[in-house]
Design an enzyme around this catalytic site. Structure first.
Site, PDB file in Angstrom:
ATOM      1  N   SER A 296      49.508  34.436  36.177  1.00 42.56           N
ATOM      2  CA  SER A 296      48.103  34.515  36.012  1.00 42.56           C
ATOM      3  C   SER A 296      47.760  32.920  35.485  1.00 42.56           C
ATOM      4  O   SER A 296      48.039  31.904  36.130  1.00 42.56           O
ATOM      5  CB  SER A 296      47.688  35.348  35.211  1.00 42.56           C
ATOM      6  OG  SER A 296      45.975  35.802  35.320  1.00 42.56           O
TER       7      SER A 296
ATOM      8  N   ASP B   3      43.323  41.553  43.996  1.00 44.46           N
ATOM      9  CA  ASP B   3      43.259  41.065  42.697  1.00 44.46           C
ATOM     10  C   ASP B   3      41.839  40.200  42.644  1.00 44.46           C
ATOM     11  O   ASP B   3      41.447  39.445  43.401  1.00 44.46           O
ATOM     12  CB  ASP B   3      44.452  40.109  42.732  1.00 44.46           C
ATOM     13  CG  ASP B   3      44.262  39.409  41.164  1.00 44.46           C
ATOM     14  OD1 ASP B   3      43.699  39.598  40.330  1.00 44.46           O
ATOM     15  OD2 ASP B   3      45.714  38.710  40.996  1.00 44.46           O
TER      16      ASP B   3
ATOM     17  N   HIS C  32      45.931  42.461  40.408  1.00 47.70           N
ATOM     18  CA  HIS C  32      46.484  41.439  39.419  1.00 47.70           C
ATOM     19  C   HIS C  32      47.946  42.147  38.951  1.00 47.70           C
ATOM     20  O   HIS C  32      48.693  41.244  38.131  1.00 47.70           O
ATOM     21  CB  HIS C  32      45.300  41.294  38.241  1.00 47.70           C
ATOM     22  CG  HIS C  32      45.594  40.125  37.556  1.00 47.70           C
ATOM     23  ND1 HIS C  32      45.677  38.812  38.226  1.00 47.70           N
ATOM     24  CD2 HIS C  32      45.865  39.866  36.379  1.00 47.70           C
ATOM     25  CE1 HIS C  32      45.951  37.818  37.067  1.00 47.70           C
ATOM     26  NE2 HIS C  32      46.182  38.461  36.125  1.00 47.70           N
TER      27      HIS C  32
END
Length: 720
Positions: free
Chosen positions: A550, A636, A671
């Site tokens: 991320s 995501d 995610h």
């Protein structure tokens, strides 16, 4: 099974170039791969089958190529899954949490991927299974439970669930007497707070841009269309969270971004009344609150309290002009959370990256700390569901010590061990070394680096290392126990965590020194951590595999551009690498709320130049890059799938050597990757197998200390 000495020869796919350009701040931006962002991306979040065929073909070609690259490690991955699963007590249970007449807990059945929510009479008795996560997950390629909240009268249970990884969650209410599912509320965050009389709950609804901007009241048995709107945010740059004070006297609506906040309170006995504002938002001022005996207790950075302080104010006059210090600000002592109990105030603080829990008596102000002696560890407390109690639950672990859960008597200062995490395949903390070193940054800052390695390690400069980092949003990297990483450490790796700027490991100033105009510090701190590990002989140049996800994937992209020579491999999971284009797109879910974190390149030429200077996608150059494992998720909403897709496409078209790049997009997840605690082991096994392969295939591969794939039996069993 022979160990690899080179990567498989496989022709990499090439995404077509479709040039586009635009001009902003007198700068021409060329983007050959902008087409990989689907015009209907909002629809794709809810329905992955809506992805345009040309984009799907590109992602699927990359997936096939990645499987070819990783194929030599397939048997190793299977061994690693088996090994990591051996460290999990599959038929496991949390320590029950008391609330009124019952104790609630989660447990897993052997082979189960999702939890069972259970309860029993307080103090023991027959168990009732309230919710079976494995049963609910049937038929879903992805399934994730969010909140599971029982009503105050203990008659109903509300759950939030995500069934495709997009984080559009549905809340469902179950009648615990009959087991029947009743009300259903779609397109929420999956979080809720019950009313005192159990007649309904508050929840946050998402809009089509996936923004949590509206708080609603739902009464049981009524249509969702009749839900009452209590608060709506028209400013797209804010998040909304729901909570409740420990005594359940108030429901809290938290509103803010990464540097500013405000709180509105709702009387749970009269929820239709407009939420009451505590103190209007002021840029840069943050606060949160609890309640005790007619006063609000606030954690805030107001009045220059950079590392936060605790203040108190009457409920009747909660405005900032009435705030009075209770625990004054102390530079270098970062207070991160608090909870109010009938007889005690509890808060968690951190000094120089070391945590402690502080207990203060309301009666006389006497206070003491819960702390431990290891050089680096993780410590946190759970306030539980009760207010009138002297028992505090806290958890402790370190890189060598599995998590321990304690009941702590706040009055008598005694602790009782409730549970120690079991490692069925065996684990002896004395076989490992956990320590902390400091990396000198170029500007004189000292960057903590937490280390884990096998006892007896010879610092020859040949040892492989997995170096992990994040460095954003003020998130502190815990130095807690990670059972899966032992699969690398037992094979001769050093595991290191770089506590870099951008996190709050050393206080709020540490965070501010790694954001916006000073973001470069995050990347150079990580490089400094790598260099100090090399200088001290823990590893060598080209013997490090860097790992981040991320915002930590942004870190991976930046250091790959800046110092590719340091790394044998880069693992970038759901990486935020198309930073400039994303922060220029005001319609994406997280862009407006994150302008305070990264800057607003639409309005500010300075922010535009800063982000453009480090954005990984915009700074790919004609040079050799390390081997890379890049992972994304089609649904995501946080780091959209096209960010890693565009980055990999540009790397393939530009790099002059190195690699290979294995790029995988999970077409059924978002995610967090694959769902399910046991299924998720495949993701970790792929990461660790890639790390082993990257080291083995590096120029010094087979002569290093990493054990070959032919010796992949669980190391813990060899010790036994």
């Amino acid at each position: 099974m022979p160990w690899i000495t080179h990567w498989p020869r496989a022709r990499a796919p090439r995404a077509p170039l479709r040039p586009s350009e635009r001009t902003l701040h007198a700068t021409v931006l060329n983007d050959d791969y902008a087409w990989l962002k689907a015009d209907n991306w909002q629809e794709v979040l809810k329905n992955p089958d809506a992805l345009p065929e040309d984009i799907r073909a590109c992602l699927e070609a990359e997936n096939r190529h990645a499987h070819r690259i990783l194929k030599p490690g397939a048997a190793l991955m299977a061994h690693l899954v088996k090994e990591m699963r051996g460290r999990i007590a599959e038929a496991d249970s949390d320590v029950p949490v008391p609330d009124g007449p019952f104790e609630y807990y989660r447990r897993y059945r052997k082979g189960g991927n999702h939890p069972l929510l259970c309860r029993r009479p307080r103090g023991g008795g027959a168990e009732s299974i309230l919710l079976d996560g494995d049963r609910l997950a049937r038929g879903h390629a992805f399934f994730s439970l969010k909140d599971m909240e029982h009503s105050p009268d203990h008659r109903r249970l509300a759950r939030g669930a995500d069934t495709n990884g997009s984080e559009f969650c549905t809340i469902t209410v179950r009648d615990l007497a009959t087991g029947a599912d009743l009300d259903t509320v779609p397109e929420t965050t999956g979080r809720l707070v019950w009313l005192t009389d159990s007649s309904g709950f508050l929840y946050v609804r998402l809009d089509d841009e996936h923004r949590d901007n509206r708080v609603f009241l739902h009464r049981l048995g009524t249509p969702v269309a009749d839900d009452v709107l209590l608060h709506e945010e028209t400013e797209p740059g804010t998040f909304i969270t729901l909570g409740a004070t420990q005594d359940r006297a108030f429901i809290t609506i938290g509103i803010g971004d990464h540097e500013t906040s405000e709180v509105r309170i709702v009387d749970p006995a009269r929820p239709e009344q407009p939420p009451r504002l505590i103190e209007a938002r002021q840029t840069g001022v943050q606060y949160d609150l609890d309640h005790h005996d007619g006063r609000f207790i606030l954690l805030t950075n107001a009045d220059g309290a950079t590392d936060f302080k605790i203040v108190t104010v009457p409920v009747e006059t909660p405005e900032r002009t009435h705030w009075a210090d209770l625990v004054p600000h102390e530079a270098g002592r970062l207070i991160t959370s608090l909870a109010c109990f009938s007889g005690h105030l509890v808060w968690e603080e951190r000094r120089d990256a070391v945590p402690a829990v502080i207990i203060r008596r309301w009666a006389d102000g006497g206070e003491h700390a819960i702390a431990f002696d290891e050089a680096t560890y993780a410590l946190s407390f759970d306030p539980g569901d009760e207010y009138d109690t002297t028992t505090l639950r806290f958890t402790y672990s370190s890189l060598t010590t599995p998590q321990e859960t304690f009941a702590y008597d706040m009055a008598g200062r005694s602790r009782t061990l409730l549970k120690r995490r079991a490692i069925p395949s065996g684990h002896n903390p004395a076989d490992y070394v956990c320590r902390r070193i400091e990396a000198p940054a170029a500007d004189g800052a000292s960057v903590p680096v937490s280390l884990l390695y096998k006892k007896g390690l010879a610092r020859s400069g040949r040892t492989p290392c997995l170096l992990y980092g994040y460095g954003a949003y003020g998130i502190t990297m815990s130095a807690g126990f990670r059972s899966n990483i032992l699969s690398l450490v037992d094979r001769g790796f050093v595991f290191a965590i770089a506590h870099i700027r951008g996190g709050m490991d050393k206080g709020y100033g540490w965070y501010e020194a790694g954001k916006r105009a000073r973001k470069l510090n995050t990347f150079t701190d990580f490089i400094a951590a790598a260099e100090v590990l090399i200088a001290h002989g823990y590893t060598g140049k080209g013997r490090i595999v860097a790992h981040g996800g991320s915002a930590g994937g942004l870190l991976m992209g930046a250091v790959a551009n800046m110092r590719p020579d340091l790394f044998a491999g880069i693992i970038a999971q759901v990486p935020f690498v198309d930073t400039l284009n994303t922060m220029l797109d005001k319609d994406l879910p997280l862009t407006p709320p994150e302008w305070p974190e990264w800057g607003n390149p639409i309005e500010s030429a300075e922010d535009f130049a800063t982000i453009r200077a480090y954005s990984p996608y915009d700074n790919v150059t004609a040079q050799a890059y390390p081997a890379m494992l890049v992972e994304g998720g089609l649904t995501d909403p946080r780091v959209t799938y096209w960010e890693p897709a565009k980055w990999v496409a540009k790397l393939r078209a530009t790099m002059t050597g190195g690699g290979p790049i294995a790029f995988l997009t999970n077409m059924e997840a978002g995610h967090g990757g694959i769902s399910g605690r046991l299924r998720r082991l495949k993701d970790d096994a792929r990461v660790y197998a890639f790390a082993l392969m990257a080291i083995a295939a590096a120029p010094t591969g087979s002569t290093g200390r990493v054990r070959p794939a032919a010796a992949v039996r669980p190391a813990s069993r060899r010790r036994r």
